[in-house]
Scaffold this active site. Structure first.
Site, PDB file in Angstrom:
ATOM      1  N   GLU B  64       9.287  56.560  86.513  1.00  0.00           N
ATOM      2  CA  GLU B  64       9.356  56.952  84.967  1.00  0.00           C
ATOM      3  C   GLU B  64       8.758  58.238  84.520  1.00  0.00           C
ATOM      4  O   GLU B  64       9.331  58.897  83.624  1.00  0.00           O
ATOM      5  CB  GLU B  64       9.121  55.669  84.056  1.00  0.00           C
ATOM      6  CG  GLU B  64       9.580  54.362  84.051  1.00  0.00           C
ATOM      7  CD  GLU B  64       9.360  53.487  85.182  1.00  0.00           C
ATOM      8  OE1 GLU B  64       8.263  53.817  86.085  1.00  0.00           O
ATOM      9  OE2 GLU B  64      10.083  52.666  85.532  1.00  0.00           O
ATOM     10  N   HIS B 115      15.271  47.461  74.960  1.00  0.00           N
ATOM     11  CA  HIS B 115      13.990  46.277  75.436  1.00  0.00           C
ATOM     12  C   HIS B 115      12.679  46.624  74.441  1.00  0.00           C
ATOM     13  O   HIS B 115      11.561  46.291  75.040  1.00  0.00           O
ATOM     14  CB  HIS B 115      14.043  46.063  76.745  1.00  0.00           C
ATOM     15  CG  HIS B 115      15.307  45.737  77.399  1.00  0.00           C
ATOM     16  ND1 HIS B 115      16.526  46.519  77.289  1.00  0.00           N
ATOM     17  CD2 HIS B 115      15.684  44.552  78.065  1.00  0.00           C
ATOM     18  CE1 HIS B 115      17.428  45.864  77.938  1.00  0.00           C
ATOM     19  NE2 HIS B 115      16.795  44.694  78.435  1.00  0.00           N
ATOM     20  N   ASP B 123      11.244  37.649  79.378  1.00  0.00           N
ATOM     21  CA  ASP B 123      10.750  38.610  80.514  1.00  0.00           C
ATOM     22  C   ASP B 123       9.040  38.301  80.330  1.00  0.00           C
ATOM     23  O   ASP B 123       8.355  38.923  80.900  1.00  0.00           O
ATOM     24  CB  ASP B 123      11.316  39.909  80.534  1.00  0.00           C
ATOM     25  CG  ASP B 123      12.343  39.901  81.341  1.00  0.00           C
ATOM     26  OD1 ASP B 123      12.614  38.847  82.312  1.00  0.00           O
ATOM     27  OD2 ASP B 123      12.853  41.171  81.478  1.00  0.00           O
TER      28      ASP B 123
END
Lengths: 275, 323
Positions: B64, B115, B123
């Site tokens: 990322e 998300h 999750d």
């Protein structure tokens, strides 16, 4: 050609000392170690135009080791991107030469850097943009040898190889020292060549103070296709000033006026390195 | 143009789906638009773009920091990169890349994070960002957008692409009701008054806008007139509209799927304390991490439903009338 570049490297070193003594803070060691590399880049290798710092087809240079800002500013000023007088206002309130490079303030600075590891990632992004646009500009990025402990350096290395960014050239200023000591004592990064090769890069090794060798190696890199190239430049931290050479203590401390006087006398007198 | 009807199921569609569709359309309009992802393209819906424009889609792998670093470089060279991954990783893992390589040089990078919030569900807490808006709102030069439904997402993505500068866009995994039609107009820096009301103002963004509208309907049956304001543009923040509405109501409830620290509740509290202090209650995640569970069960457990907004309205009205 090389004598012109050597003279320019010497001027850049003098500029660095003059800037730092005025600013009373900054990073002499890692600026001096890169002076020859920067002189070769800014006075021979880079396709740039000081009158058009935003020229879309220019070669880009990213100083990933952003704390060596003085060497970049000196090279830019000597190359004509802004008046030399500005150098003496380094790090002062209200003036544009920030402690670390700011692309929005300084003409010729292609990326804001200072937080280590980020420059190489952005440089690779620029190289990717060049590929997308089918432009022939090249992107050069100078890294520190302490900097490569940053994980992001290796994320960027992997992606640059994956996207076959052969328009990207890294230069590792391998002076062997970082703030807390020798690389191998702080955090060993050896073997450098094998690491970069394992990440899919061409690796060239060079004496980072030999302008002729540097010119040759940059030339060679232009003809290497299919992979990015890392030039590992063996350098001496503090190069050109006897008492700063290979001395850990000169990473981030400015010289006093007395020390600067001695340093400038050495540089002007040509006692070291034919300066 | 608007959201494709085919994507809507039972009146619901996730904001990430609208993002995927908007990207494809923008890709056709603007050749400089490029999309980057960090191995989550099927979840973030950037895979839609990758299918149509493979030569302008770049997977950075599970990296990322480099996702943001490459985006910064692409933007510096004139591209308009949309970088996507989950909100936790975009704003947390890559925070300092966003700070120093995007926000500080004010580069034209769009971070479209999906998300977000606890509606991620099963999750669990490691993947449920409750602090992303707080992190992004604190950054100088950053624009922060939180669309409520698919229609607004569609407009938010287009507005972000047209805007020159860094933008953070918060998107969700969960299918949420479509609230708006083509006549709805989103503008960066503007809050939208969805319904007027004189008793209390409910200021919401993201999926809590739908809950706020539901709450207002129920409150009306109890003869409480609640104004509902959608504050999708968290930054720049439309203080003017908020103050105007609150002057009418004298009481306010904020509602967000985010920690009550640093997000919409904080922004409203800051503005009103300085300009027009009134009674305020904050509906949001109470300085805690989430957990695994079905999204709607979690939203109920963490106090993020119309019912919770109504309770907050009751509390704030008691305070308002006790003076």
């Amino acid at each position: 050609m090389t004598t012109v570049i050597e003279k320019m490297a010497c001027k850049i070193r003098q500029d660095i000392i003059e800037m730092l003594v005025q600013a009373k803070s900054g990073h002499p060691g890692g600026s001096l170690s890169a002076a020859d590399i920067m002189a070769v880049l800014y006075f021979s290798v880079l396709r740039i135009d000081p009158a058009r710092p935003d020229w879309p087809d220019r070669d880009r240079f990213v100083l990933s080791k952003g704390h060596a800002a003085p060497v970049l500013y000196a090279a830019l000023a000597e190359r004509g991107f802004f008046p030399r007088e500005e150098l003496l206002k380094l790090r002062q309130t209200g003036h544009f030469l920030q402690g670390h490079p700011d692309m929005k303030k300084v003409p010729g600075v292609d990326m804001s850097t200072g937080s280590l590891g980020q420059g190489i990632s952005a440089a690779a992004g620029m190289a990717l943009a060049g590929k997308i646009d089918q432009k022939d500009y090249r992107v050069y990025c100078l890294l520190g040898d302490g900097e490569i402990a940053e994980g992001l350096v290796w994320e960027a290395a992997m992606a640059a190889a994956h996207y076959k960014l052969d328009n990207l050239v890294g230069i590792l200023d391998h002076n062997g020292l970082q703030i807390d000591g020798r690389n191998e004592d702080v955090l060993n990064s050896a073997p450098l060549k094998a690491k970069w090769e394992a990440f899919g890069w061409n690796v060239l090794e060079v004496d980072g103070h030999n302008t002729e060798e540097l010119l040759n190696v940059f030339d060679l890199a232009k003809n290497l296709k299919g992979k990015p190239t890392m030039i590992i430049a063996e350098t001496v931290k503090g190069k050109g000033v006897s008492f700063m050479e290979n001395a850990v203590g000169w990473h981030g401390v400015a010289p006093s006026p007395e020390e600067a006087e001695i340093a400038l006398a050495e540089l002007k007198g040509g006692e070291i390195n034919g300066c | 143009m608007g959201v494709k009807a085919g994507l809507v199921k039972n009146g619901k569609i996730a904001t990430r789906d609208a993002y995927g569709q908007a990207l494809v359309e923008l890709g056709r309009e603007n050749k400089d638009l490029v999309v980057l992802d960090a191995d989550l393209s099927k979840s973030t819906k950037t895979a839609d773009f990758a299918k149509v424009f493979p030569e302008r889609f770049f997977n950075m792998g599970i990296a990322e920091q480099n996702l943001i670093g490459f985006s910064a470089g692409l933007a510096a060279a004139g591209k308009i990169p949309f970088a996507s991954t989950f909100a936790v990783f975009a704003t947390g893992r890559a925070f300092e890349q966003i700070r120093n390589s995007v926000a500080y040089p004010r580069l034209n990078v769009k971070i479209a994070a999906t998300h977000a919030g606890i509606s991620v569900g099963e999750d669990g807490a490691s993947h449920q960002s409750v602090e992303d808006l707080s992190l992004m709102r604190g950054l100088p030069n950053m624009t922060v957008l939180v669309p409520a439904d698919a229609q607004e997402t569609y407009q938010v993505i287009k507005a972000a692409a047209a805007y020159e500068g860094p933008v953070y866009i918060r998107l969700g995994r969960l299918a949420v009701p479509v609230l708006f039609d083509d006549s709805y107009k989103f503008t960066i820096g503007k809050a939208n008054v969805l319904r007027p009301g004189r008793d209390v103002a409910i200021i919401a963004n993201g999926l809590m806008v739908g809950e706020a509208l539901k709450a207002a309907d129920i409150l009306l049956e109890q003869r409480v007139e609640a104004a509902v304001v959608n504050c999708a543009s968290l930054k720049p923040f439309d203080s003017e509209t908020i103050i105007e509405v609150v002057k009418e109501t004298g009481a306010v409830v904020t509602s967000e799927e985010h920690s009550i620290i640093g997000g919409l509740g904080s922004a409203v509290a800051e503005t009103l304390s300085e300009n027009y202090p009134v009674f305020l209650e904050r509906v949001g995640i109470k300085d805690t991490f989430g957990e695994s569970g079905r999204p709607h069960e979690l939203l109920a457990k963490y106090g993020l439903t119309a019912k919770d907004i109504i309770k907050a309205v009751a509390r704030v009205l008691i305070r308002k009338h006790s003076i």
